[in-house]
Design a protein around this motif. Structure first.
Motif, PDB file in Angstrom:
ATOM      1  N   TYR A 267       0.860  -1.179   0.000  1.00  0.00           N
ATOM      2  CA  TYR A 267       0.000   0.000   0.000  1.00  0.00           C
ATOM      3  C   TYR A 267       0.900   1.234   0.000  1.00  0.00           C
ATOM      4  CZ  TYR A 267      -3.272   3.600   1.471  1.00  0.00           C
ATOM      5  OH  TYR A 267      -4.030   4.743   1.544  1.00  0.00           O
ATOM      6  N   ARG A 268       0.673   2.130  -0.973  1.00  0.00           N
ATOM      7  CA  ARG A 268       1.462   3.358  -1.066  1.00  0.00           C
ATOM      8  C   ARG A 268       0.548   4.559  -1.178  1.00  0.00           C
ATOM      9  NH1 ARG A 268       4.956  -0.237  -4.069  1.00  0.00           N
ATOM     10  NH2 ARG A 268       7.066  -0.220  -3.166  1.00  0.00           N
ATOM     11  N   ALA A 269       0.905   5.617  -0.486  1.00  0.00           N
ATOM     12  CA  ALA A 269       0.176   6.881  -0.570  1.00  0.00           C
ATOM     13  C   ALA A 269       1.114   7.996  -0.114  1.00  0.00           C
ATOM     14  CB  ALA A 269      -1.085   6.848   0.294  1.00  0.00           C
ATOM     15  N   ARG A 270       0.781   9.247  -0.426  1.00  0.00           N
ATOM     16  CA  ARG A 270       1.625  10.375  -0.023  1.00  0.00           C
ATOM     17  C   ARG A 270       0.999  11.193   1.105  1.00  0.00           C
ATOM     18  NH1 ARG A 270       6.622  10.282  -2.811  1.00  0.00           N
ATOM     19  NH2 ARG A 270       7.017  11.819  -1.185  1.00  0.00           N
ATOM     20  N   ARG A 271      -0.323  11.282   1.121  1.00  0.00           N
ATOM     21  CA  ARG A 271      -0.989  12.114   2.131  1.00  0.00           C
ATOM     22  C   ARG A 271      -0.826  11.503   3.519  1.00  0.00           C
ATOM     23  NH1 ARG A 271      -6.550  11.435  -0.428  1.00  0.00           N
ATOM     24  NH2 ARG A 271      -7.279  12.283   1.566  1.00  0.00           N
ATOM     25  N   GLY A 321      12.543   7.277  13.300  1.00  0.00           N
ATOM     26  CA  GLY A 321      13.475   8.378  13.083  1.00  0.00           C
ATOM     27  C   GLY A 321      12.748   9.541  12.451  1.00  0.00           C
ATOM     28  N   PHE A 322      13.423  10.252  11.559  1.00  0.00           N
ATOM     29  CA  PHE A 322      12.856  11.464  10.985  1.00  0.00           C
ATOM     30  C   PHE A 322      12.956  11.464   9.462  1.00  0.00           C
ATOM     31  CE2 PHE A 322      14.611  12.347  15.159  1.00  0.00           C
ATOM     32  CZ  PHE A 322      13.489  12.848  15.817  1.00  0.00           C
ATOM     33  N   TRP A 323      11.947  12.070   8.837  1.00  0.00           N
ATOM     34  CA  TRP A 323      11.973  12.237   7.385  1.00  0.00           C
ATOM     35  C   TRP A 323      13.064  13.240   7.032  1.00  0.00           C
ATOM     36  CZ3 TRP A 323       9.339   8.673   4.968  1.00  0.00           C
ATOM     37  CH2 TRP A 323       8.188   8.136   5.561  1.00  0.00           C
ATOM     38  N   TRP A 324      13.718  13.026   5.897  1.00  0.00           N
ATOM     39  CA  TRP A 324      14.757  13.960   5.477  1.00  0.00           C
ATOM     40  C   TRP A 324      14.188  15.356   5.260  1.00  0.00           C
ATOM     41  CZ3 TRP A 324      19.511  13.027   6.444  1.00  0.00           C
ATOM     42  CH2 TRP A 324      19.999  11.720   6.441  1.00  0.00           C
ATOM     43  N   ALA A 325      12.915  15.440   4.924  1.00  0.00           N
ATOM     44  CA  ALA A 325      12.282  16.741   4.727  1.00  0.00           C
ATOM     45  C   ALA A 325      12.286  17.581   5.999  1.00  0.00           C
ATOM     46  CB  ALA A 325      10.846  16.552   4.228  1.00  0.00           C
ATOM     47  N   ALA A 348       7.247  18.098  -4.205  1.00  0.00           N
ATOM     48  CA  ALA A 348       7.254  19.478  -3.725  1.00  0.00           C
ATOM     49  C   ALA A 348       6.338  19.654  -2.520  1.00  0.00           C
ATOM     50  CB  ALA A 348       6.833  20.420  -4.855  1.00  0.00           C
ATOM     51  N   THR A 349       5.245  18.903  -2.467  1.00  0.00           N
ATOM     52  CA  THR A 349       4.265  19.067  -1.385  1.00  0.00           C
ATOM     53  C   THR A 349       4.697  18.364  -0.106  1.00  0.00           C
ATOM     54  OG1 THR A 349       2.487  19.152  -3.019  1.00  0.00           O
ATOM     55  CG2 THR A 349       1.851  18.715  -0.723  1.00  0.00           C
ATOM     56  N   TRP A 350       5.160  17.134  -0.215  1.00  0.00           N
ATOM     57  CA  TRP A 350       5.389  16.315   0.974  1.00  0.00           C
ATOM     58  C   TRP A 350       6.862  16.003   1.261  1.00  0.00           C
ATOM     59  CZ3 TRP A 350       0.911  16.837   3.002  1.00  0.00           C
ATOM     60  CH2 TRP A 350      -0.253  16.724   2.256  1.00  0.00           C
ATOM     61  N   GLU A 381      -4.272  16.357  -2.108  1.00  0.00           N
ATOM     62  CA  GLU A 381      -3.019  16.187  -2.838  1.00  0.00           C
ATOM     63  C   GLU A 381      -2.159  17.440  -2.813  1.00  0.00           C
ATOM     64  OE1 GLU A 381      -1.964  13.337  -3.825  1.00  0.00           O
ATOM     65  OE2 GLU A 381      -3.832  12.389  -3.208  1.00  0.00           O
ATOM     66  N   THR A 382      -2.760  18.579  -2.495  1.00  0.00           N
ATOM     67  CA  THR A 382      -2.008  19.843  -2.481  1.00  0.00           C
ATOM     68  C   THR A 382      -1.553  20.245  -1.083  1.00  0.00           C
ATOM     69  OG1 THR A 382      -4.088  21.090  -2.317  1.00  0.00           O
ATOM     70  CG2 THR A 382      -3.197  20.693  -4.527  1.00  0.00           C
TER      71      THR A 382
END
Length: 407
Positions: A267-271, A321-325, A348-350, A381-382
Motif C-alpha cells: 500500500y502506497r500513498a503520499r498524504r 526516526g525522521f523524514w529527510w524533509a 514538492a508538497t510532501w 493532494e495539495t
C-alpha cells in the motif's frame, strides 16, 4: 577428506531456535555422524551451568574439552560477544578443525551473532580474516510453532530473558530467528497433521521466502544441508525477509509465493494519516494476514517516520526516526546514491514523506485493507490545513527521540 579450508577461512554454522525446538538434538546428530569432519563446537547458555553442554557430553559422542567450548551465564549476541570473538579466533588459529558449529541460546537473535564476525577489535582484526559464516540455521518446533506464533506472551512470561530490561515478545524472537535464516529445520514434523504442516510452511515462507526448508524428526538432517553450504551472504542476509523484497524490490517476481499460496501487496500513498483513524486501523485483525511491515506518517507528527509491524497476532507501532524533509539540508549526506534515492521519493508538497506498508498472507482481503487505509488519509493532494491538524485527536503514545534515531 574434502578440504573445507581451501580458501584459508574456517567455515562456521550457527544454530538458532527457541527452547525445546531441538537445537541440541540436531547438534548431537551432527556430531554422531561427523565422519571425517573435524568439528569444533561452541555452546552458549544463559545460565551459570551450561545445560546444553552437559547434554552433549552425556550423549553417546566422543568429545574432549579441546573440541567443545562452553560460553555460559550470558548471551553471545551481546554480553559474551568478546568471549565469542576470542574462542572462534583460538579455534581457527589452532588449525585442528575444518568446521565450527555454534549453538546459540534459545533466546539468541542470529543477526547480532552474524554481526560479530564483521566486528573489528582495537587492532583492526576481524573474525572474517580467519573464518567465514557459512550457514545460519534456525530450528523450529512443529508441534508448537503455530500456537507460539499466535501467542501474546513475552519471553519473561516463559521465564527466559536476556536481562532485567528484556521486553521482547516470543513472536519477536521467532520472527527474528526465521527471517535471518538460510535454512529452517522444521523439527518434530511427524507430530503434526499434514494440514498443520502446510500452515507451518506458509508461515515460514511468509517471513523468509528464500529459506531452505527441511522437515524432520529428532534433528536428523543430512550434514551437507547445513555444513559447507555457502548459503550465507552478508549482502543477501539483509534482504531475506519477504516484506523487504516486496517493499524495496517491487519489480522482483517471487514465484515461490504462488506455490505456498502466499499473497502480498504494498500500500502506497503520499498524504498523511489521521492519527485517530490509523490507530483504529492498527487495532483491527485481518483474516489471513501473517506479516506486515512498513513506514508511515501522521498529520500530527509530520517530522517522524512511524514503523508499523504485524507478526501473527501481534501488532507494533513505533517511531523509526525522521523524514529527510524535516532535517536541515546541511546535515544531508552528499553521496550521489543518497541524492538519487531522495529524488526518487521527493515531491514538492510532501518531501520524502510517504506511506509504504507491505501486507503478506493467505487469501488476503487486499481491497478491504486498502480501502480501510484510504479512509485514514487526511488533507488533499495539495497539502493539509494546519487548523484541520490542530483539531485531530492523536491516541498514539508519545515518541521520544533517541540519540541513535535517524531518518
Amino acid at each position: 577428506m574434502e578440504d573445507h579450508r581451501a580458501d584459508g577461512l574456517l567455515p562456521v554454522t550457527v544454530l538458532a531456535g527457541f527452547l525445546g525446538s531441538g537445537k541440541t538434538t540436531l547438534l548431537n546428530h551432527v556430531l554422531r555422524n561427523a565422519g571425517e569432519h573435524r568439528i569444533a563446537v561452541i555452546v552458549n547458555d544463559m545460565s551459570e551451568v551450561n545445560i546444553d553442554a552437559d547434554l552433549i557430553r552425556d550423549a553417546d559422542v566422543t568429545r574432549t574439552d579441546e573440541t567443545m567450548v562452553e560460553l555460559s551465564n550470558g548471551c553471545i549476541c551481546c554480553t559474551l560477544r568478546e568471549d565469542l570473538l576470542v574462542e572462534v579466533r583460538r579455534l581457527a588459529e589452532a588449525g585442528k578443525f575444518d568446521y565450527i558449529l555454534i549453538e546459540g541460546t534459545g533466546i539468541a537473535e542470529p543477526l547480532p551473532i552474524a554481526a560479530s564476525f564483521s566486528f573489528k577489535d582495537e587492532e583492526g582484526r576481524s573474525l572474517r580474516d580467519i573464518s567465514r559464516l557459512d550457514t545460519m540455521v534456525s530450528v523450529v518446533d512443529a508441534a508448537n510453532l503455530l500456537k507460539d506464533f499466535s501467542s501474546q506472551d513475552l519471553l519473561s512470561d516463559r521465564g527466559e530473558v536476556r536481562d532485567d530490561e528484556d521486553q521482547r515478545s516470543l513472536i519477536d524472537l521467532l520472527v527474528d530467528q526465521i527471517e535471518f535464516a538460510d535454512v529452517v529445520v522444521i523439527n518434530k514434523a511427524s507430530e503434526v497433521s499434514a494440514d498443520e504442516l502446510a500452515e507451518i510452511r506458509k508461515t515460514i515462507k511468509s517471513l523468509n521466502i528464500d529459506a531452505k526448508l527441511i522437515e524432520t524428526d529428532f534433528g536428523k538432517v543430512e550434514l551437507s544441508e547445513i555444513l559447507d553450504t555457502k548459503l550465507y551472504s552478508e549482502a543477501k542476509a539483509a534482504t531475506h525477509p519477504l516484506w523487504h523484497k516486496e517493499l524495496y524490490s517491487p519489480a522482483e517476481h517471487i514465484p515461490e509465493t504462488e506455490e505456498y499460496g502466499i499473497a502480498s501487496f504494498v500500500y502506497r500513498a503520499r498524504r498523511p494519516f489521521d492519527p485517530e483513524k490509523f490507530y483504529a486501523f492498527t487495532q483491527r485483525k485481518w483474516d489471513g494476514l501473517l506479516r506486515a511491515k512498513g513506514h508511515f506518517w501522521l498529520a500530527t507528527r509530520k517530522d517522524w517516520i512511524g514503523l508499523y509491524s504485524v507478526a501473527g497476532t501481534q501488532t507494533k507501532v513505533d517511531q523509526r526516526g525522521f523524514w529527510w524533509a524535516s532535517v536541515p539540508r546541511t546535515y544531508w549526506p552528499r553521496q550521489q546514491q543518497f541524492q538519487a534515492m531522495l529524488q526518487r521519493y521527493w515531491t514538492a508538497t510532501w518531501g520524502d514523506r510517504r506511506q509504504e506498508l507491505v501486507f503478506i498472507g493467505v487469501n488476503l482481503p487486499k481491497e478491504e485493507i486498502s480501502a480501510a487505509l484510504d479512509a485514514c488519509l487526511s488533507g488533499s493532494e495539495t497539502g493539509i490545513d494546519a487548523r484541520e491538524v490542530a483539531e485531530m485527536r492523536d491516541p498514539f503514545p508519545e515518541w521520544v527521540r533517541h540519540d541513535h534515531a535517524a531518518a
